[in-house]
Design an enzyme around this catalytic site. Structure first.
Site, PDB file in Angstrom:
ATOM      1  N   LEU A   1       0.823  -1.326  -0.106  1.00  0.00           N
ATOM      2  CA  LEU A   1       0.022   0.041  -0.053  1.00  0.00           C
ATOM      3  C   LEU A   1       0.702   1.293  -0.126  1.00  0.00           C
ATOM      4  O   LEU A   1       0.409   2.190   0.809  1.00  0.00           O
ATOM      5  CB  LEU A   1      -1.146   0.030   1.293  1.00  0.00           C
ATOM      6  CG  LEU A   1      -2.082  -1.281   1.268  1.00  0.00           C
ATOM      7  CD1 LEU A   1      -2.804  -0.977   2.391  1.00  0.00           C
ATOM      8  CD2 LEU A   1      -2.885  -1.049  -0.194  1.00  0.00           C
TER       9      LEU A   1
ATOM     10  N   CYS B   1      -5.437  -5.801   3.312  1.00  0.00           N
ATOM     11  CA  CYS B   1      -4.426  -6.233   2.347  1.00  0.00           C
ATOM     12  C   CYS B   1      -3.438  -7.158   3.178  1.00  0.00           C
ATOM     13  O   CYS B   1      -3.287  -6.536   4.238  1.00  0.00           O
ATOM     14  CB  CYS B   1      -3.843  -4.932   2.038  1.00  0.00           C
ATOM     15  SG  CYS B   1      -2.209  -4.914   1.109  1.00  0.00           S
TER      16      CYS B   1
ATOM     17  N   GLY C   1     -10.456 -11.176  -9.359  1.00  0.00           N
ATOM     18  CA  GLY C   1      -9.591 -12.182  -9.036  1.00  0.00           C
ATOM     19  C   GLY C   1      -9.443 -12.990 -10.179  1.00  0.00           C
ATOM     20  O   GLY C   1     -10.346 -14.002 -10.554  1.00  0.00           O
TER      21      GLY C   1
ATOM     22  N   GLY D   1      -7.174  -7.429 -13.267  1.00  0.00           N
ATOM     23  CA  GLY D   1      -5.936  -6.882 -12.658  1.00  0.00           C
ATOM     24  C   GLY D   1      -4.809  -7.597 -13.168  1.00  0.00           C
ATOM     25  O   GLY D   1      -4.331  -7.202 -14.161  1.00  0.00           O
TER      26      GLY D   1
HETATM   27  C1  LIG Z   1       0.242  -5.266  -7.617  1.00  0.00           C
HETATM   28  C2  LIG Z   1      -1.038  -5.305  -7.193  1.00  0.00           C
HETATM   29  C3  LIG Z   1      -1.532  -4.021  -6.278  1.00  0.00           C
HETATM   30  C4  LIG Z   1      -2.550  -4.165  -5.523  1.00  0.00           C
HETATM   31  N1  LIG Z   1      -2.796  -3.207  -4.939  1.00  0.00           N
HETATM   32  C5  LIG Z   1      -4.011  -2.923  -4.316  1.00  0.00           C
HETATM   33  C6  LIG Z   1      -4.499  -1.723  -3.632  1.00  0.00           C
HETATM   34  O1  LIG Z   1      -3.915  -0.919  -3.521  1.00  0.00           O
HETATM   35  N2  LIG Z   1      -5.651  -1.949  -3.125  1.00  0.00           N
HETATM   36  C7  LIG Z   1      -6.788  -2.942  -3.177  1.00  0.00           C
HETATM   37  O2  LIG Z   1      -7.693  -2.830  -2.941  1.00  0.00           O
HETATM   38  N3  LIG Z   1      -6.162  -4.061  -3.884  1.00  0.00           N
HETATM   39  C8  LIG Z   1      -5.120  -3.857  -4.472  1.00  0.00           C
HETATM   40  N4  LIG Z   1      -4.699  -5.134  -5.179  1.00  0.00           N
HETATM   41  C9  LIG Z   1      -5.494  -6.302  -5.325  1.00  0.00           C
HETATM   42  C10 LIG Z   1      -6.372  -6.182  -6.693  1.00  0.00           C
HETATM   43  O3  LIG Z   1      -7.319  -4.835  -6.471  1.00  0.00           O
HETATM   44  C11 LIG Z   1      -7.348  -7.220  -6.850  1.00  0.00           C
HETATM   45  O4  LIG Z   1      -8.250  -7.428  -5.887  1.00  0.00           O
HETATM   46  C12 LIG Z   1      -6.406  -8.773  -7.016  1.00  0.00           C
HETATM   47  O5  LIG Z   1      -5.539  -8.502  -7.535  1.00  0.00           O
HETATM   48  C13 LIG Z   1      -7.516  -9.837  -7.486  1.00  0.00           C
HETATM   49  O6  LIG Z   1      -7.661  -9.390  -8.788  1.00  0.00           O
HETATM   50  P1  LIG Z   1      -6.563 -10.013 -10.096  1.00  0.00           P
HETATM   51  O7  LIG Z   1      -6.364 -11.447  -9.800  1.00  0.00           O
HETATM   52  O8  LIG Z   1      -7.243  -9.787 -11.393  1.00  0.00           O
HETATM   53  O9  LIG Z   1      -5.236  -9.261 -10.049  1.00  0.00           O
HETATM   54  C14 LIG Z   1      -3.140  -5.260  -5.653  1.00  0.00           C
HETATM   55  C15 LIG Z   1      -3.209  -6.270  -6.644  1.00  0.00           C
HETATM   56  C16 LIG Z   1      -1.787  -6.293  -7.238  1.00  0.00           C
HETATM   57  C17 LIG Z   1      -1.623  -7.619  -8.095  1.00  0.00           C
END
Ligand SMILES: Cc1cc2nc3c(=O)[nH]c(=O)nc-3n(C[C@H](O)[C@H](O)[C@H](O)COP(=O)(O)O)c2cc1C
Ligand SMILES: Cc1cc2nc3c(=O)[nH]c(=O)nc-3n(C[C@H](O)[C@H](O)[C@H](O)COP(=O)(O)OP(=O)(O)OC[C@H]3O[C@@H](n4cnc5c(N)ncnc54)[C@H](O)[C@@H]3O)c2cc1C
Ligand SMILES: Cc1cc2nc3c(=O)[nH]c(=O)nc-3n(C[C@H](O)[C@H](O)[C@H](O)COP(=O)(O)OP(=O)(O)OC[C@H]3O[C@@H](n4cnc5c(N)ncnc54)[C@H](O)[C@@H]3O)c2cc1C
Ligand SMILES: Cc1cc2nc3c(=O)[nH]c(=O)nc-3n(C[C@H](O)[C@H](O)[C@H](O)COP(=O)(O)O)c2cc1C
Ligand code: FES
Ligand code: FES
Lengths: 241, 313, 313, 241
Positions: B71, B125, B242, B264
């Site tokens: 974060l 997180c 996800g 993401g």
């Molecule tokens: C590099 C990275 C940074 C992330 N930063 C945040 C964040 O600042 N706040 C948050 O709520 N989720 C954060 N996440 C979680 C994503 O928003 C998301 O919930 C999670 O990665 C699942 O989606 P995905 O599989 O499509 O990546 C982060 C994920 C990744 C991979």
């Protein structure tokens, strides 16, 4: 996942610059970079200057540690990453400082390149002898110790069908003002975290340098308001370039 | 309950991916098919986050992606400046927020609300800077604390609120507390774990933050189930995250109950044009699958259909 | 604490994989490099488990593998007959057990103990037959119930006890309760989730049990972290399970703290000879990595090594 | 992950047997099988009789549902799974009941096959006409409605360099007693759950039929004490074959 390699040789190129050879060849396009990892110390981006080497300028704690590596030491590598230069005929390769090293693989891959190199002193003009075998080399140094005295921009314009520029951002910005953007490519540096386009950290006016670059066409760079002006620090805060 | 803003097409980026307003503008310009953009989570004070490396992934894909950015955030003032200068043409802006205490959540929400079409509250997180004391690790584990956060945020701003859940928790209880405290939608969900990866040469954990939250394909069945269960229980609007990488993933999440789909990790390694192409391919695939039906029809369909009568017998 | 039996090489199959004594004998005969075999979890009464389909996996590999067998078992009497007729030449036998109540765990353990070199207590399986009432879903979530199970099992048998944890829980608290109640080792751990997969044609969940526990590469970072944390906290013997498919995985788990390595999903699609070859490749890789050191030296190494001095500066 | 296909045709082969064609061709070796899924009804193993079809004998609730499918109906397919037959020259293909269908692809792939087929009545002798075009066909039926009256074993031994046997387990056991095991291959059926070698459910004397078989060399089968005797029911309990 970083893969561990071993250092084969640490070649001192200048008082501030070292080429680190490792025991793995990377299939890459000229201008692509690696994330280089020293466990517990960090992971930072470096452009390949050989298929199995990077050339590093000592700029802070991490590069100091890199410069101190010895043969046999482990070194983590992730990549190749990003987009490199397109293939060019008779390009002018315009380099400043350690950016000269980042042009080496492009020089070898190019048809009849010419070189326009700048640095503070003669020692900063890396690969000078090697480049002379490939094509004409024009040099400017700030202290006049090699070539003309002055900045690399003082050697411009040169006539060429295409241009590749790599060096300090303000130098590149000055060059771009003097070159036809539609035939020019520039390699942009930004602070990198993920290096695979996820985190947004490396943005330059919205382009993510790690995946959209580091090499960009001059026409795009012209449109980047942040280029030569500001970049995001580790927290995301803007800082001047 | 406030309705979510109209996000059309119902695709967004996931928070922490792309992260910054100027990247959103570049995506919009490149023709990305995202009806909304979600900022990196905005925190109460500037924070640099973990040192590199912050990601572990396998080049082959498919395997879990670990991240431990922990974060990072510029200050709320700097975020205000950034967001004030953002001009999106068609898409909505969702500001993601976090805090070190429930009160801090509310203060950040209050400052960000003027720029946001909705606020997404990051309730968990799994990553932190080594040694850091933060409630972000545990907040999503506690229905009481999560509810308190949501109550204060609700009091501090009028915008629709998305409670983004952690899969590492009794998320239905947390969701219930959040909805009771004024959340308008659920985010299903954040990263999993965290997980660990050890380097065989240095014989130590790879990530500077030791462990990292899991995202990507490995996370999909977990957050898909969360979406399915949350929809079954609450029938509320759900923004799903996800491992969404294809229209098939998007269709599964939609039938499980999501009305907005977040992308993401699927952007990993993709430049802006390729990323924009990915969003178009996902949406076009969903549209083809809809076969003329309106998208909201598909939301939650897996709960409604009877067992198919395959036999005509 | 009773020491674990000598399992040499320190590789076993995971419970529910291969499952039956005659398969173990066939593996031993085929030259599998497994120092021990773990039975399918033996339950208190015969149970057929879920209808097919019971597994979801992607043909490409890497992606999560879901299973929802839901603990089928023949009766303890039938297990006794099976185990009495088993003749392993060099390998140990670990009998995995479960129950519907703490008392049932103890009764099954008592009956199986004569045939076992160690008993593995299955403290959490996320799968059940739709509608089934079972404590297996929640037992691993509760340190109190898990501790009670372990106390009764400890009272009912003299064999070394492995408490196999669920990653879907506050596993360190559960582990602590189990070790206090007489467990001799920890199993890290069972499957994750469960997760969901929805079929796009029938628009319903694929698995007959709706959801399924996640195993394979997707699980590895989670159970690796569990191993790492459990070793840091308890320094007790640990049998690790979760995505072990190469010697690299085995080395990571060992450095995290495991002294026995279990292989499960990695056998997917592999015949007996190929499976035996896989076990040999894993062990040979670990031996090469050991570079002459004894295996126990490597156990927990990631906790002991200082940051490497890379620079000689 | 099962992939959904659509039924193209449901062809009635006999009062108890249907060939189901689907809109997907599976690259398979003769003798490999598919897990066939009807959502909410179950998933069970069937050998491919065509690259895009299985031939199903009605034996219980699931096969009744299969037999009732109509063109356009969805059908889930997972596979091809297991190991099929080796390629053989001039093999004798010995089939009983629906096992005859499981030999069809092998017949097409074999050089000069001969056929030894058995069943209760003429209607059970599947693909009779088709097989006659490929080589000599010997038939025995229990009611004498086609070929000799009696069991398929009454036609044995026949001389051939290799043998493939597929049918009810007791029939196969009887055949194996009359054939040279080192030149014979048999397809074993067991109750299947995962069908990818994980769960152990399908064990026959420790071999997992889903990955080590379903086709096994006769020499191995000779060593299998469970063959022709017992198998594990859904709970794992032993039951007689
Ligand atoms: C590099 C990275 C940074 C992330 N930063 C945040 C964040 O600042 N706040 C948050 O709520 N989720 C954060 N996440 C979680 C994503 O928003 C998301 O919930 C999670 O990665 C699942 O989606 P995905 O599989 O499509 O990546 C982060 C994920 C990744 C991979
Ligand atoms: C695509 C790309 C290619 C590069 N190629 C080379 C190269 O071939 N040779 C070379 O010597 N240098 C190269 N650099 C720059 C190099 O990464 C930095 O000099 C190095 O990270 C400095 O680290 P430090 O800890 O020694 O210095 P610090 O004291 O941390 O910083 C010195 C400077 O490096 C920048 N920097 C620090 N960390 C990072 C990071 N994670 N990502 C990007 N910049 C950072 C800082 O902004 C600062 O301006 C490249 C940078 C990028 C983005
Ligand atoms: C490798 C293999 C290939 C097969 N190929 C064919 C084929 O090409 N054509 C064909 O008609 N039949 C084939 N079978 C048999 C077929 O799978 C069963 O007839 C079918 O599953 C019966 O299901 P049911 O519900 O209709 O009958 P049920 O009333 O459930 O059972 C009838 C018989 O089928 C067996 N059976 C039931 N479920 C399964 C299962 N999951 N796995 C294995 N056996 C089961 C039972 O043991 C019982 O003997 C094959 C079996 C195996 C193992
Ligand atoms: C098909 C299947 C059946 C399983 N059955 C059991 C079981 O009966 N008892 C148990 O403790 N764990 C069971 N497990 C969990 C495994 O023992 C193991 O903990 C888990 O799969 C992680 O290891 P892996 O990734 O190597 O498969 C089962 C797993 C699978 C995939
Ligand atoms: S460094 Fe993360 S997007 Fe470029
Ligand atoms: S059916 Fe599971 S091992 Fe064969």
């Amino acid at each position: 996942m970083p893969e561990m390699a071993r250092v084969l040789e640490n070649r001192r190129e200048s008082p501030w610059t070292h080429t680190l050879f490792f025991d793995r060849e990377v299939k890459c396009a000229p201008g692509q970079f690696m994330m280089v990892w020293l466990p517990r110390l960090g992971e930072k981006p470096f452009t390949l200057s050989y298929p199995n080497a990077i050339t590093v300028k000592r700029a802070g704690p991490f590069t100091e540690q890199l410069a101190a590596l010895e043969p046999g030491d482990p070194i983590g590598l992730r990549g190749p990453l990003g987009r490199g230069y397109p293939l060019m005929r008779r390009p002018a390769l315009i380099g400043g400082g350690v950016g000269i090293a980042e042009l080496r693989l492009l020089a070898l891959a190019s048809e009849k390149p010419i070189f326009v190199l700048g640095g503070r002193t003669a020692e900063e003009i890396l690969f000078h002898e090697e480049f002379r075998k490939l094509g004409p080399v024009h040099v400017a140094t700030e202290d006049g110790s090699l070539g003309a005295q002055g900045l690399v921009t003082s050697l411009l314009p040169v006539q060429a069908p295409a241009y590749a520029v790599c060096g300090p951002e303000r130098m590149m910005a000055a060059c771009l003002d003097l070159l036809p953007p539609e035939r020019t490519y520039l390699a942009i540096e930004r602070y990198m975290k993920c290096a695979v386009g996820l985190c947004g950290q490396c943005t330059c006016s919205g382009w993510r340098v790690c995946v959209d670059g580091p090499v960009f066409p001059g026409t795009w760079v012209r449109e980047m308001e942040d280029f030569g002006r500001r970049r995001r620090a580790k927290s995301g805060r803007w800082e001047p370039v | 309950m406030r309705p979510l803003p109209r996000i059309d097409p119902p695709l967004v980026n996931a928070s922490g991916i792309l992260s910054y307003p100027e990247v959103f503008a570049a995506f919009e310009k490149a023709g990305a098919c995202l009806g909304g953009y979600v900022t990196k989570s905005v925190g109460p004070v500037e924070k640099a986050g973990n040192d590199n490396p912050v990601v572990v992934y396998s080049a082959e894909g498919g395997a879990p992606v670990l991240n431990s950015l922990a974060l990072p955030t510029q200050s709320p003032e700097d975020w205000e400046k950034d967001l004030a200068s953002l001009r999106l043409q068609r898409s909505r802006l969702i500001v993601s927020i976090y805090g070190g205490t429930p009160g801090e959540f509310a203060r950040v929400a209050e400052r960000m609300a003027p720029y946001a079409d909705a606020i997404e509250v990051n309730l968990g997180c799994p990553n932190k800077v080594p040694g850091e004391q933060t409630i972000m690790e545990s907040i999503g584990q506690s229905p009481a604390v999560s509810g308190e956060v949501m109550r204060l945020v609700r009091g501090a701003c009028e915008k629709p609120l998305i409670a983004k859940l952690s899969p590492n928790s009794d998320y239905l209880a947390v969701a219930e507390a959040c909805l009771a405290a004024g959340a308008d939608a659920l985010g299903c969900g954040n990263t999993l774990g965290p997980g660990l990866a050890i380097d065989l040469t240095s014989r130590k954990p790879i990530l500077a933050g030791t462990t990292g939250g899991i995202s990507g394909p490995a996370l999909k069945p977990i957050n898909l189930r969360m979406t399915y269960e949350a929809y079954a229980r609450f029938q509320c609007p759900i923004v799903a995250y996800g491992g969404i990488a294809t229209w098939r993933d998007a269709a599964e999440y939609t039938m499980a109950g999501a009305c907005v789909l977040g992308i993401g990790t699927a952007f990993l390694g993709k430049g802006t044009r390729e990323s924009a192409g990915l969003t178009r391919a996902i949406w076009e695939g969903v549209v083809a699958y809809l076969d003329g039906r309106p998208f909201p029809d598909l939301v939650g369909e897996a709960h409604r259909l009877p067992a198919p009568d395959l036999t005509h017998a």
